[in-house]
Design a protein around this motif. Structure first.
Motif, PDB file in Angstrom:
ATOM      1  N   LYS A   1      30.136   3.186 -20.231  1.00  0.00           N
ATOM      2  CA  LYS A   1      30.500   3.313 -18.815  1.00  0.00           C
ATOM      3  C   LYS A   1      29.955   4.579 -18.168  1.00  0.00           C
ATOM      4  O   LYS A   1      29.753   4.630 -16.957  1.00  0.00           O
ATOM      5  N   ASP A   2      29.754   5.604 -18.978  1.00  0.00           N
ATOM      6  CA  ASP A   2      29.299   6.882 -18.424  1.00  0.00           C
ATOM      7  C   ASP A   2      27.797   6.894 -18.112  1.00  0.00           C
ATOM      8  O   ASP A   2      27.281   7.887 -17.601  1.00  0.00           O
ATOM      9  N   ILE A   3      27.105   5.807 -18.440  1.00  0.00           N
ATOM     10  CA  ILE A   3      25.677   5.684 -18.161  1.00  0.00           C
ATOM     11  C   ILE A   3      25.499   4.567 -17.134  1.00  0.00           C
ATOM     12  O   ILE A   3      26.118   3.505 -17.246  1.00  0.00           O
ATOM     13  N   SER A   4      24.658   4.802 -16.131  1.00  0.00           N
ATOM     14  CA  SER A   4      24.487   3.809 -15.066  1.00  0.00           C
ATOM     15  C   SER A   4      23.781   2.560 -15.587  1.00  0.00           C
ATOM     16  O   SER A   4      23.055   2.599 -16.589  1.00  0.00           O
ATOM     17  N   ALA A   5      24.007   1.465 -14.865  1.00  0.00           N
ATOM     18  CA  ALA A   5      23.341   0.208 -15.230  1.00  0.00           C
ATOM     19  C   ALA A   5      21.832   0.356 -15.161  1.00  0.00           C
ATOM     20  O   ALA A   5      21.092  -0.191 -15.995  1.00  0.00           O
ATOM     21  N   THR A   6      21.345   1.126 -14.177  1.00  0.00           N
ATOM     22  CA  THR A   6      19.900   1.340 -14.042  1.00  0.00           C
ATOM     23  C   THR A   6      19.337   2.050 -15.264  1.00  0.00           C
ATOM     24  O   THR A   6      18.277   1.686 -15.783  1.00  0.00           O
ATOM     25  N   GLN A   7      20.066   3.062 -15.734  1.00  0.00           N
ATOM     26  CA  GLN A   7      19.593   3.807 -16.900  1.00  0.00           C
ATOM     27  C   GLN A   7      19.655   2.943 -18.163  1.00  0.00           C
ATOM     28  O   GLN A   7      18.769   3.032 -19.021  1.00  0.00           O
ATOM     29  N   TRP A   8      20.688   2.107 -18.278  1.00  0.00           N
ATOM     30  CA  TRP A   8      20.758   1.199 -19.431  1.00  0.00           C
ATOM     31  C   TRP A   8      19.571   0.229 -19.418  1.00  0.00           C
ATOM     32  O   TRP A   8      18.957  -0.038 -20.463  1.00  0.00           O
ATOM     33  N   SER A   9      19.248  -0.317 -18.256  1.00  0.00           N
ATOM     34  CA  SER A   9      18.118  -1.239 -18.169  1.00  0.00           C
ATOM     35  C   SER A   9      16.829  -0.542 -18.587  1.00  0.00           C
ATOM     36  O   SER A   9      16.004  -1.117 -19.308  1.00  0.00           O
ATOM     37  N   ALA A  10      16.663   0.698 -18.118  1.00  0.00           N
ATOM     38  CA  ALA A  10      15.464   1.462 -18.481  1.00  0.00           C
ATOM     39  C   ALA A  10      15.426   1.725 -19.980  1.00  0.00           C
ATOM     40  O   ALA A  10      14.367   1.650 -20.615  1.00  0.00           O
ATOM     41  N   LEU A  11      16.585   2.044 -20.558  1.00  0.00           N
ATOM     42  CA  LEU A  11      16.649   2.317 -22.000  1.00  0.00           C
ATOM     43  C   LEU A  11      16.243   1.077 -22.807  1.00  0.00           C
ATOM     44  O   LEU A  11      15.470   1.169 -23.772  1.00  0.00           O
ATOM     45  N   LEU A  12      16.747  -0.087 -22.402  1.00  0.00           N
ATOM     46  CA  LEU A  12      16.387  -1.323 -23.100  1.00  0.00           C
ATOM     47  C   LEU A  12      14.884  -1.594 -22.986  1.00  0.00           C
ATOM     48  O   LEU A  12      14.244  -2.008 -23.954  1.00  0.00           O
ATOM     49  N   ARG A  13      14.302  -1.358 -21.796  1.00  0.00           N
ATOM     50  CA  ARG A  13      12.854  -1.535 -21.636  1.00  0.00           C
ATOM     51  C   ARG A  13      12.082  -0.626 -22.592  1.00  0.00           C
ATOM     52  O   ARG A  13      11.112  -1.033 -23.220  1.00  0.00           O
ATOM     53  N   GLN A  14      12.514   0.626 -22.669  1.00  0.00           N
ATOM     54  CA  GLN A  14      11.814   1.577 -23.522  1.00  0.00           C
ATOM     55  C   GLN A  14      11.963   1.225 -25.003  1.00  0.00           C
ATOM     56  O   GLN A  14      11.037   1.439 -25.794  1.00  0.00           O
ATOM     57  N   MET A  15      13.096   0.659 -25.368  1.00  0.00           N
ATOM     58  CA  MET A  15      13.291   0.240 -26.762  1.00  0.00           C
ATOM     59  C   MET A  15      12.388  -0.954 -27.091  1.00  0.00           C
ATOM     60  O   MET A  15      11.866  -1.051 -28.205  1.00  0.00           O
ATOM     61  N   VAL A  16      12.206  -1.836 -26.102  1.00  0.00           N
ATOM     62  CA  VAL A  16      11.256  -2.941 -26.303  1.00  0.00           C
ATOM     63  C   VAL A  16       9.841  -2.388 -26.418  1.00  0.00           C
ATOM     64  O   VAL A  16       9.059  -2.779 -27.290  1.00  0.00           O
ATOM     65  N   ALA A  17       9.510  -1.438 -25.531  1.00  0.00           N
ATOM     66  CA  ALA A  17       8.163  -0.866 -25.523  1.00  0.00           C
ATOM     67  C   ALA A  17       7.834  -0.183 -26.838  1.00  0.00           C
ATOM     68  O   ALA A  17       6.682  -0.200 -27.288  1.00  0.00           O
ATOM     69  N   GLN A  18       8.820   0.436 -27.473  1.00  0.00           N
ATOM     70  CA  GLN A  18       8.580   1.162 -28.717  1.00  0.00           C
ATOM     71  C   GLN A  18       8.795   0.298 -29.969  1.00  0.00           C
ATOM     72  O   GLN A  18       8.740   0.796 -31.083  1.00  0.00           O
ATOM     73  N   GLY A  19       9.055  -1.005 -29.755  1.00  0.00           N
ATOM     74  CA  GLY A  19       9.107  -1.925 -30.878  1.00  0.00           C
ATOM     75  C   GLY A  19      10.428  -1.984 -31.608  1.00  0.00           C
ATOM     76  O   GLY A  19      10.536  -2.650 -32.645  1.00  0.00           O
ATOM     77  N   LEU A  20      11.480  -1.332 -31.099  1.00  0.00           N
ATOM     78  CA  LEU A  20      12.793  -1.390 -31.756  1.00  0.00           C
ATOM     79  C   LEU A  20      13.473  -2.722 -31.467  1.00  0.00           C
ATOM     80  O   LEU A  20      14.251  -3.231 -32.281  1.00  0.00           O
ATOM     81  N   VAL A  21      13.161  -3.270 -30.298  1.00  0.00           N
ATOM     82  CA  VAL A  21      13.786  -4.510 -29.846  1.00  0.00           C
ATOM     83  C   VAL A  21      12.684  -5.496 -29.469  1.00  0.00           C
ATOM     84  O   VAL A  21      11.678  -5.113 -28.865  1.00  0.00           O
ATOM     85  N   GLY A  22      12.875  -6.745 -29.858  1.00  0.00           N
ATOM     86  CA  GLY A  22      11.934  -7.785 -29.500  1.00  0.00           C
ATOM     87  C   GLY A  22      12.514  -8.694 -28.441  1.00  0.00           C
ATOM     88  O   GLY A  22      13.674  -8.560 -28.042  1.00  0.00           O
ATOM     89  N   VAL A  23      11.702  -9.625 -27.967  1.00  0.00           N
ATOM     90  CA  VAL A  23      12.119 -10.587 -26.952  1.00  0.00           C
ATOM     91  C   VAL A  23      11.867 -11.983 -27.491  1.00  0.00           C
ATOM     92  O   VAL A  23      10.752 -12.304 -27.909  1.00  0.00           O
ATOM     93  N   SER A  24      12.887 -12.813 -27.462  1.00  0.00           N
ATOM     94  CA  SER A  24      12.737 -14.173 -27.972  1.00  0.00           C
ATOM     95  C   SER A  24      11.977 -15.031 -26.986  1.00  0.00           C
ATOM     96  O   SER A  24      11.698 -14.626 -25.851  1.00  0.00           O
ATOM     97  N   GLU A  25      11.661 -16.228 -27.406  1.00  0.00           N
ATOM     98  CA  GLU A  25      10.919 -17.154 -26.563  1.00  0.00           C
ATOM     99  C   GLU A  25      11.651 -17.438 -25.259  1.00  0.00           C
ATOM    100  O   GLU A  25      11.044 -17.710 -24.228  1.00  0.00           O
ATOM    101  N   HIS A  26      13.003 -17.359 -25.293  1.00  0.00           N
ATOM    102  CA  HIS A  26      13.810 -17.673 -24.113  1.00  0.00           C
ATOM    103  C   HIS A  26      14.317 -16.430 -23.405  1.00  0.00           C
ATOM    104  O   HIS A  26      15.201 -16.519 -22.537  1.00  0.00           O
ATOM    105  N   GLY A  27      13.784 -15.267 -23.764  1.00  0.00           N
ATOM    106  CA  GLY A  27      14.121 -14.057 -23.033  1.00  0.00           C
ATOM    107  C   GLY A  27      15.257 -13.246 -23.602  1.00  0.00           C
ATOM    108  O   GLY A  27      15.634 -12.218 -23.033  1.00  0.00           O
TER     109      GLY A  27
END
Length: 605
Positions: A459-485
């Motif tokens: 809760k102490d982190i904004s939704a915008t910052q969480w979205s950015a964090l998830l993008r960066q984790m995908v970019a660095q290969g920690l998180v993948g994206v399935s065929e359905h998103g």
């Protein structure tokens, strides 16, 4: 090249094209090809690739045959060469039988300096028999990256062009492209039988282009703010992924008072041609388009290229942004980007009918592009490194001008990874952010995710910052994206999840305006008097262009007009000293512009 030949090359450059000296590798390329050598030239858009085959074609006896993939491109090139007094022609499907026959007679009769032809026509037996009866100076294969099956613009007919080497082994060939990573270069060499060709690799840097990437947050309004703040009244291109979005965005810009047109492959041919002609010949028009538009556009005064959606690869991005600032004057490349863009591109890859090997390459290219978008360092360095070139920080991109803050996001990354795992590794970023920020949406409660131990943990982190964090984790290969998103864990996330490795994240600028890192990119005027002369020069150019029904830049480009503004030539001899003023243009237009300058000086002297 011996001194006499070198002198002839410079004379041709000066008298025909109006330039006093070659740039970069141009002189070496012209020398090599003029003396009969094969060449592969990799040079950025706006770097002067055309001169690399046009000058040798004028130096060598016979006609230079240029393989060009798009009708619009060859027609523009021929029109521009004709303005310079060069005997140029094209053969394509727009001509009548009589018109094509006249061009063929001119080729065989030795009346042409340059002939542009599509690869499909070149490969016909009839045309090759025609070449047997003509005197050929060289073959130039433009947009050579079209030969690559791994590339973003593959054209099957290009693969057959190796026949030129087999059938005409004594005639030099020059293949040119502005977009090719190492794998694509090797494929060009192999498929076009250029193993013995000399490779000229110019810098891919376009220092006059400022690169900016913003996080999507009402992208239409972000685009409008960017254009109004930086390019009000300028020509520009806005790329969208879908035809529907192209039409909607263009209509919205028109509603906001802008001169906006739309272009995509679904329009009828007459509408496409009309819109393209208006854009090429006009000033201050914004073209909203899919990637169907642009490859054949030779307009040098496009001041910005904006992406409303993520392109397919860094090669595609580089080529598309390269349509800005071909005249070397300051220009902008602006892109609005969100994680959903990457999800959509990934879905398109997975749902395509391409073989697994091609899908793997496309995934890798997409990951490289994502890394560029999420870079916390100089964008130009990331872009050039992709093409095998190292550079210092440019000081002219959004990351250099407004360096991002970073934060230790190790704990937040663990929370995000845990949420992905506990929710079943099947949900997109929006749903995961709702869980992390404790937002009990219907979707969250229907699935019982308000009961997860990570619900509301962030809760102490904004939704915008969480979205950015998830993008960066995908970019660095920690998180993948399935065929359905849906986001899912990758093996690379284990050290972070276990606390064995830290995770540094880029902090988003939540309050920064979309164009914060861009500045007004236009010609600077020292006074109202200079602004008045600039307007008069542009009006003279516009009138001449309308008389001849050619684009204004074919009379003189902005860079040459800028020199007129700075130098104020008061005689034809002085006018001839300006870059871009050759013999033919001095004769045809010199006096008209001289009269504008002289009249202005009398009024403001």
């Amino acid at each position: 090249m011996n001194p006499a030949a070198s002198s002839r090359a410079l004379e041709t450059l000066r008298h025909v094209f109006g330039y006093d000296a070659f740039r970069g590798e141009q002189a070496a390329i012209v020398e090599h090809v003029a003396e009969g050598g094969d060449a592969l030239v990799l040079m950025p858009t706006g770097g002067g690739k055309s001169l690399c085959y046009q000058v040798p074609a004028l130096l060598r006896p016979g006609c230079g045959v240029v393989v060009s993939p798009l009708i619009a491109l060859m027609q523009d090139q021929v029109q521009a060469l004709t303005q310079l007094g060069v005997k140029a022609a094209y053969l394509n499907s727009t001509q009548s039988n009589d018109e094509a026959a006249a061009v063929e007679r001119a080729l065989v009769g030795g009346e042409l300096d340059l002939l542009y032809v599509a690869p499909e026509r070149l490969m016909t037996g009839r045309f090759q028999n025609l070449l047997d009866h003509a005197h050929i100076a060289l073959f130039a294969i433009d947009e050579a990256h079209c030969v690559s099956q791994w590339g973003h613009d593959f054209r099957p007919e290009y693969i057959q062009l190796s026949v030129l080497h087999e059938r005409f082994p004594e005639i030099p060939r020059i293949a040119l492209t502005a977009t090719a990573d190492d794998a694509t270069r090797q494929e060009i060499i192999q498929r076009l039988a250029l193993a013995d060709a000399r490779v000229f690799l110019a810098s891919f840097d376009r220092p006059n282009i400022r690169y900016t990437v913003v996080e999507k947050d009402n992208p239409r309004k972000q685009l409008l703010r960017f254009i109004r703040a930086n390019h009000d009244g300028d020509s520009g291109i806005v790329y969208c992924l879908s035809r529907k979005k192209v039409e909607e965005t263009a209509a919205w810009l028109r509603g906001e008072g802008m001169r906006a047109l739309h272009y995509h492959a679904g329009l009828d041919a007459s509408t496409r041609e009309s819109h393209q002609t208006q854009f090429v010949r006009g000033d201050g028009i914004v073209m909203v388009a899919t990637i169907a538009f642009g490859m054949g556009i030779d307009k040098p005064d496009v001041r910005f290229v904006a992406h409303m959606d993520l392109p397919k690869s860094l090669e595609a991005y580089y080529q598309e942004t390269g349509r800005a600032g071909r005249d070397g004057l300051p220009s902008n490349a602006w892109m609005a980007y969100g994680l959903q863009d990457m999800v959509l591109q990934r879905e398109m890859i997975e749902q395509s009918q391409a073989p697994d090997e091609i899908k793997r390459v496309e995934r890798r290219k997409l990951e490289s592009l994502l890394g560029y978008c999420e870079a916390a360092a100089c964008r130009r360095q990331v872009l050039l490194r992709y093409f095998g070139e190292e550079s210092e920080p440019c000081g002219n991109c959004d990351m250099c001008l407004n360096p991002p803050q970073t934060w230790d996001a190790s704990v937040a990354a663990q929370q995000a990874l845990s949420t992905i795992y506990r929710s079943g590794q099947r949900y997109g970023a929006g749903h995961l952010v709702d869980i992390l920020t404790g937002k009990a949406t219907p979707k969250v409660t229907e699935r019982g995710h308000e009961n997860l131990s990570t619900f509301g943990i962030g809760k102490d982190i904004s939704a915008t910052q969480w979205s950015a964090l998830l993008r960066q984790m995908v970019a660095q290969g920690l998180v993948g994206v399935s065929e359905h998103g849906g986001l899912l864990l990758q093996e690379e996330c284990r050290p972070v999840l276990r606390g064995e490795a830290a995770f540094q994240a880029r902090r988003v600028r939540e309050s920064a305006p979309s164009g914060a890192s861009s500045v007004r990119r236009e010609i600077e005027f020292e006074s109202d008097e200079a602004r008045t002369l600039w307007a008069a020069l542009r009006q003279c150019r516009r009138s001449l262009a309308e008389e001849q029904e050619v684009p204004a830049y074919m009379i003189f480009g902005d860079a040459t007009l800028k020199l007129m503004l700075e130098k104020r030539p008061m005689s034809l001899d002085a006018m001839y000293q300006l870059s871009g003023v050759g013999d033919r243009k001095l004769e045809a237009y010199g006096m008209a512009f001289l009269e504008v300058i002289q009249s202005h000086q009398r009024q403001h002297g």
